[in-house]
Design a protein around this motif. Structure first.
Motif, PDB file in Angstrom:
ATOM      1  N   VAL A  22      -1.308  30.324  30.643  1.00 15.78           N
ATOM      2  CA  VAL A  22      -2.512  29.571  30.274  1.00 15.78           C
ATOM      3  C   VAL A  22      -2.144  28.405  29.368  1.00 15.78           C
ATOM      4  CG1 VAL A  22      -4.623  29.709  28.903  1.00 15.78           C
ATOM      5  CG2 VAL A  22      -4.156  31.423  30.630  1.00 15.78           C
ATOM      6  N   MET A  23      -1.205  28.635  28.458  1.00 16.30           N
ATOM      7  CA  MET A  23      -0.782  27.549  27.573  1.00 16.30           C
ATOM      8  C   MET A  23      -0.193  26.396  28.380  1.00 16.30           C
ATOM      9  SD  MET A  23       0.801  29.601  24.273  1.00 16.30           S
ATOM     10  CE  MET A  23       2.227  28.595  24.337  1.00 16.30           C
ATOM     11  N   PHE A  24       0.653  26.704  29.370  1.00 13.71           N
ATOM     12  CA  PHE A  24       1.254  25.646  30.171  1.00 13.71           C
ATOM     13  C   PHE A  24       0.205  24.890  30.984  1.00 13.71           C
ATOM     14  CE2 PHE A  24       5.445  27.870  29.729  1.00 13.71           C
ATOM     15  CZ  PHE A  24       6.071  26.822  29.074  1.00 13.71           C
ATOM     16  N   VAL A  25      -0.714  25.607  31.594  1.00 12.60           N
ATOM     17  CA  VAL A  25      -1.750  24.947  32.398  1.00 12.60           C
ATOM     18  C   VAL A  25      -2.653  24.107  31.502  1.00 12.60           C
ATOM     19  CG1 VAL A  25      -3.770  25.347  33.845  1.00 12.60           C
ATOM     20  CG2 VAL A  25      -1.688  26.655  34.238  1.00 12.60           C
ATOM     21  N   SER A  26      -3.044  24.636  30.353  1.00 14.00           N
ATOM     22  CA  SER A  26      -3.904  23.893  29.425  1.00 14.00           C
ATOM     23  C   SER A  26      -3.190  22.668  28.893  1.00 14.00           C
ATOM     24  CB  SER A  26      -4.321  24.789  28.254  1.00 14.00           C
ATOM     25  OG  SER A  26      -5.011  25.903  28.721  1.00 14.00           O
ATOM     26  N   LEU A  27      -1.908  22.816  28.601  1.00 18.10           N
ATOM     27  CA  LEU A  27      -1.122  21.693  28.106  1.00 18.10           C
ATOM     28  C   LEU A  27      -1.028  20.595  29.152  1.00 18.10           C
ATOM     29  CD1 LEU A  27       0.481  20.903  25.579  1.00 18.10           C
ATOM     30  CD2 LEU A  27       2.496  21.888  26.648  1.00 18.10           C
ATOM     31  N   ARG A  28      -0.826  20.986  30.405  1.00 13.85           N
ATOM     32  CA  ARG A  28      -0.756  19.995  31.479  1.00 13.85           C
ATOM     33  C   ARG A  28      -2.091  19.275  31.629  1.00 13.85           C
ATOM     34  NH1 ARG A  28       0.306  22.272  37.105  1.00 13.85           N
ATOM     35  NH2 ARG A  28      -1.922  22.524  36.996  1.00 13.85           N
ATOM     36  N   GLU A  29      -3.192  20.026  31.565  1.00 14.59           N
ATOM     37  CA  GLU A  29      -4.509  19.392  31.711  1.00 14.59           C
ATOM     38  C   GLU A  29      -4.812  18.486  30.529  1.00 14.59           C
ATOM     39  OE1 GLU A  29      -9.117  20.741  32.306  1.00 14.59           O
ATOM     40  OE2 GLU A  29      -7.565  21.843  33.368  1.00 14.59           O
ATOM     41  N   ALA A  30      -4.425  18.907  29.325  1.00 11.82           N
ATOM     42  CA  ALA A  30      -4.647  18.077  28.139  1.00 11.82           C
ATOM     43  C   ALA A  30      -3.788  16.816  28.182  1.00 11.82           C
ATOM     44  CB  ALA A  30      -4.354  18.880  26.884  1.00 11.82           C
ATOM     45  N   THR A  31      -2.600  16.922  28.752  1.00 12.81           N
ATOM     46  CA  THR A  31      -1.699  15.775  28.861  1.00 12.81           C
ATOM     47  C   THR A  31      -2.307  14.678  29.713  1.00 12.81           C
ATOM     48  OG1 THR A  31       0.194  17.249  28.669  1.00 12.81           O
ATOM     49  CG2 THR A  31       0.632  15.080  29.530  1.00 12.81           C
ATOM     50  N   GLU A  32      -3.023  15.057  30.750  1.00  9.65           N
ATOM     51  CA  GLU A  32      -3.628  14.066  31.632  1.00  9.65           C
ATOM     52  C   GLU A  32      -4.692  13.237  30.925  1.00  9.65           C
ATOM     53  OE1 GLU A  32      -5.000  16.318  34.952  1.00  9.65           O
ATOM     54  OE2 GLU A  32      -2.972  16.821  35.611  1.00  9.65           O
ATOM     55  N   LYS A  33      -5.243  13.749  29.824  1.00  3.11           N
ATOM     56  CA  LYS A  33      -6.276  13.026  29.087  1.00  3.11           C
ATOM     57  C   LYS A  33      -5.695  12.083  28.037  1.00  3.11           C
ATOM     58  CE  LYS A  33      -9.758  16.541  29.773  1.00  3.11           C
ATOM     59  NZ  LYS A  33     -10.692  17.464  29.159  1.00  3.11           N
ATOM     60  N   ARG A  78       4.603  11.513  27.014  1.00  2.00           N
ATOM     61  CA  ARG A  78       5.953  11.373  27.580  1.00  2.00           C
ATOM     62  C   ARG A  78       6.799  12.600  27.281  1.00  2.00           C
ATOM     63  NH1 ARG A  78       6.458   5.458  25.565  1.00  2.00           N
ATOM     64  NH2 ARG A  78       6.835   6.658  23.716  1.00  2.00           N
ATOM     65  N   ALA A  79       6.675  13.160  26.076  1.00  2.22           N
ATOM     66  CA  ALA A  79       7.462  14.348  25.715  1.00  2.22           C
ATOM     67  C   ALA A  79       7.070  15.543  26.574  1.00  2.22           C
ATOM     68  CB  ALA A  79       7.277  14.668  24.237  1.00  2.22           C
ATOM     69  N   ILE A  80       5.777  15.741  26.769  1.00  2.00           N
ATOM     70  CA  ILE A  80       5.308  16.872  27.582  1.00  2.00           C
ATOM     71  C   ILE A  80       5.717  16.678  29.037  1.00  2.00           C
ATOM     72  CG2 ILE A  80       3.240  18.046  28.444  1.00  2.00           C
ATOM     73  CD1 ILE A  80       1.981  17.450  25.680  1.00  2.00           C
ATOM     74  N   GLN A  81       5.630  15.450  29.534  1.00  2.00           N
ATOM     75  CA  GLN A  81       6.054  15.195  30.906  1.00  2.00           C
ATOM     76  C   GLN A  81       7.552  15.410  31.076  1.00  2.00           C
ATOM     77  OE1 GLN A  81       4.439  11.263  31.468  1.00  2.00           O
ATOM     78  NE2 GLN A  81       2.628  12.063  32.528  1.00  2.00           N
ATOM     79  N   ALA A 138      11.676  18.820  33.363  1.00  2.00           N
ATOM     80  CA  ALA A 138      12.871  19.660  33.232  1.00  2.00           C
ATOM     81  C   ALA A 138      12.642  21.037  33.841  1.00  2.00           C
ATOM     82  CB  ALA A 138      13.260  19.784  31.766  1.00  2.00           C
ATOM     83  N   THR A 139      11.466  21.588  33.637  1.00  2.00           N
ATOM     84  CA  THR A 139      11.190  22.912  34.205  1.00  2.00           C
ATOM     85  C   THR A 139      11.080  22.835  35.725  1.00  2.00           C
ATOM     86  OG1 THR A 139       8.812  22.634  33.835  1.00  2.00           O
ATOM     87  CG2 THR A 139      10.063  23.822  32.149  1.00  2.00           C
ATOM     88  N   GLU A 140      10.534  21.742  36.251  1.00  2.00           N
ATOM     89  CA  GLU A 140      10.466  21.591  37.705  1.00  2.00           C
ATOM     90  C   GLU A 140      11.852  21.428  38.299  1.00  2.00           C
ATOM     91  OE1 GLU A 140       7.806  18.501  38.872  1.00  2.00           O
ATOM     92  OE2 GLU A 140       6.044  19.540  38.077  1.00  2.00           O
ATOM     93  N   ASP A 141      12.739  20.663  37.613  1.00  2.00           N
ATOM     94  CA  ASP A 141      14.109  20.494  38.093  1.00  2.00           C
ATOM     95  C   ASP A 141      14.856  21.817  38.088  1.00  2.00           C
ATOM     96  OD1 ASP A 141      13.700  17.836  38.502  1.00  2.00           O
ATOM     97  OD2 ASP A 141      14.596  17.196  36.596  1.00  2.00           O
ATOM     98  N   ALA A 142      14.638  22.641  37.072  1.00  2.00           N
ATOM     99  CA  ALA A 142      15.314  23.942  36.994  1.00  2.00           C
ATOM    100  C   ALA A 142      14.859  24.848  38.128  1.00  2.00           C
ATOM    101  CB  ALA A 142      15.023  24.602  35.645  1.00  2.00           C
ATOM    102  N   GLY A 143      13.613  24.755  38.513  1.00  2.00           N
ATOM    103  CA  GLY A 143      13.108  25.584  39.595  1.00  2.00           C
ATOM    104  C   GLY A 143      13.551  25.112  40.968  1.00  2.00           C
ATOM    105  N   ARG A 144      13.874  23.821  41.100  1.00  2.44           N
ATOM    106  CA  ARG A 144      14.271  23.270  42.395  1.00  2.44           C
ATOM    107  C   ARG A 144      15.594  23.831  42.891  1.00  2.44           C
ATOM    108  NH1 ARG A 144      12.857  17.856  40.818  1.00  2.44           N
ATOM    109  NH2 ARG A 144      10.679  17.768  41.309  1.00  2.44           N
TER     110      ARG A 144
END
Length: 192
Positions: free
Chosen positions: A130-141, A150-153, A158-164
């Protein structure tokens, strides 16, 4: 089984309340709170009249608990109504998963019952997601040039690259291809 079905019904009805109250954000929160309490009173009176085994509590401690639950429910509903006027229903429902943590805190503090470690691990997993999803939604605002954005992105990238690295590469399907998971027979056998 009935407990699980009741919990599922509660989740469905709560989601309906979130969306409906969010849609009525121009209505004053006290009006929503009044009608919530009034309709709840009518339904409770009918349910109490229909129940054959209803016994009015006489213990002073039980009565104080019941009054406390009523007051806390009204405060919770008022806070929820105000929150839904200011934010999206999706974000508020995500933040409401904090109920899990607070339920554990009150369970330990008031009743001295420590939850099973699987329950604690599950609650931690839910809260982190929930923290990650909320953080992503808050970042868009945030404004596009914001340092925090920029820091959150960067963290998100980095987390998306690690999962790839763990994902299997698949070639894109042509428009007339069928995915390999669906087996389509060459010939359909006919009945004799």
């Amino acid at each position: 089984m009935w407990g699980c079905l009741s919990a599922l019904a509660s989740a469905i009805f709560s989601a309906s309340v979130f969306v409906t109250v969010r849609h009525m954000k121009q209505v004053d929160s006290t009006v929503v709170l009044f009608w919530t309490a009034f309709v709840g009173l009518i339904i409770s009176l009918v349910a109490t009249a229909a129940a054959d085994d209803f016994i009015f509590p006489t213990d002073l401690q039980e009565i104080s608990y019941i009054i406390g639950v009523g007051v806390l429910t009204l405060i919770s509903q008022e806070a929820l109504t105000r929150a839904l006027r200011l934010e999206s229903a999706g974000l508020i429902s995500l933040l409401r998963t904090g109920d899990i943590v607070w339920a554990f805190v009150w369970q330990i503090a008031l009743f001295h019952v420590v939850p099973h470690y699987f329950s604690i691990i599950g609650a931690i997993m839910v809260v982190v997601c929930v923290m990650f999803v909320s953080l992503r939604e808050a970042t868009e605002k945030l404004p596009p040039g914001s340092r925090l954005r920029r820091a959150i992105q960067a963290i998100n990238g980095a987390t998306e690259d690690a999962g790839r690295c763990c994902r299997r590469k698949r070639r894109p399907l042509h428009h007339n291809e069928v995915p390999a998971l669906i087996a389509v027979p060459e010939k359909v056998p006919t009945a004799v």
